[in-house]
Scaffold this active site. Structure first.
Site, PDB file in Angstrom:
ATOM      1  CE  LYS A   1       1.013   1.183   4.408  1.00  0.00           C
ATOM      2  NZ  LYS A   1       1.716   2.465   4.776  1.00  0.00           N
TER       3      LYS A   1
ATOM      4  CG  ASP B   1       0.389   0.559   8.904  1.00  0.00           C
ATOM      5  OD1 ASP B   1      -0.256   1.326   9.666  1.00  0.00           O
ATOM      6  OD2 ASP B   1       1.469   0.885   8.385  1.00  0.00           O
TER       7      ASP B   1
END
Length: 279
Positions: free
Chosen positions: A26, A153
């Site tokens: 990401k 995350d």
């Protein structure tokens, strides 16, 4: 496409003996630091967005009944319980009572320490894989909640591919992906790394951006990516700690002749990369 949906496409057996899964990475399109918490962590507000760069992980049932075995093509990646894959599998066994251990082969494509969430994506993939071997006894929501116990995350990778993340990053609100996965992007990872402690030591909340992160989210959703919306509050202190990172951004901006919509740092401190999104 939902990150875990890619995994599902590769699962062709209801009771698999092995699974070969894509593990995505990401970027942080913007990252605002909004508060320092009593526990010493910082609250953030960030647009996380999956990108097509990812690793491949093969999970096979292990004849061993006491530990997992991890191998990889990447140098410097820990193979013991310091690795997020092993942490995730241990977490899943604690939560569910599952007794199975695995042989894991990690084909690493995402550079480590680049702020791309490669390790976090690996952990999410491991949780999803273990659940497949265990007849999916846990819901995706449960996996997402458990993930926050081992990393800030990881929960994002159970989203639909784009999410507005708050808290430490573990509070995930799905949004329609504002960036197409076929958008060309250049990723640059400096050889040097910033000290996380030094970056946060130099970070001053009263000198951070004052723009409402929800305004940034609305602007991106309505008008797409631009240099003005790709704000990372940790850029200035990171540039102080590592001047070569600032020089790299200046060089790219200086050479940009309109081919990039934005040039920005993704990630937090020592885990950071410089990203260029094409128009």
């Amino acid at each position: 496409m939902e990150p875990m949906e890619k995994c599902k496409q590769l699962d062709t057996s209801p009771s698999p003996h092995s699974l070969s899964l894509f593990s995505p990475s990401k970027i942080n399109v913007f990252l605002r630091i909004t508060n320092k918490r009593p526990d010493g962590f910082h609250d953030l507000a960030s647009l996380f967005h999956v990108i097509s760069l990812g690793d491949t992980i093969k999970f096979s049932l292990s004849p061993m009944s006491t530990k997992d075995s991890l191998s990889t093509n990447a140098q410097g990646v820990p193979l013991d319980d310091r690795n997020l894959i092993i942490k995730a599998l241990n977490l899943y066994r604690r939560k569910t009572g599952f007794k199975q251990f695995f042989q894991i082969q990690l084909d690493k494509k995402v550079p480590t320490g680049a702020g791309l969430g490669g390790g976090s994506g690996n952990a999410a993939t491991a949780l999803w894989a273990a659940n497949q071997f265990n007849n999916c006894v846990a819901s995706v929501k449960e996996l997402q909640e458990w993930a926050a116990e081992i990393g800030s995350d990881i929960s994002f990778f159970f989203s639909h591919g784009a999410a507005y993340c708050t808290g430490r990053g573990e509070v995930v609100q799905d949004i329609p992906p504002p960036i197409s996965l076929d958008t060309p992007m250049v990723l640059m990872k400096p050889q040097q790394e910033c000290s996380t402690a030094e970056v946060y030591k130099r970070f001053q909340l009263n000198k951070a951006s004052t723009i409402d992160p929800l305004h940034l989210l609305e602007e991106i959703s309505n008008n797409g990516i631009s240099q003005n919306v790709c704000i990372n509050d940790l850029e200035p202190p990171a540039f102080e700690v590592l001047p070569s990172l600032k020089k790299l951004k200046q060089q790219v901006l200086g050479a940009n002749r309109g081919q990039y919509n934005a040039v920005f740092m993704s990630g937090r401190s020592n885990h950071s990369s410089m990203n260029m999104l094409y128009a």
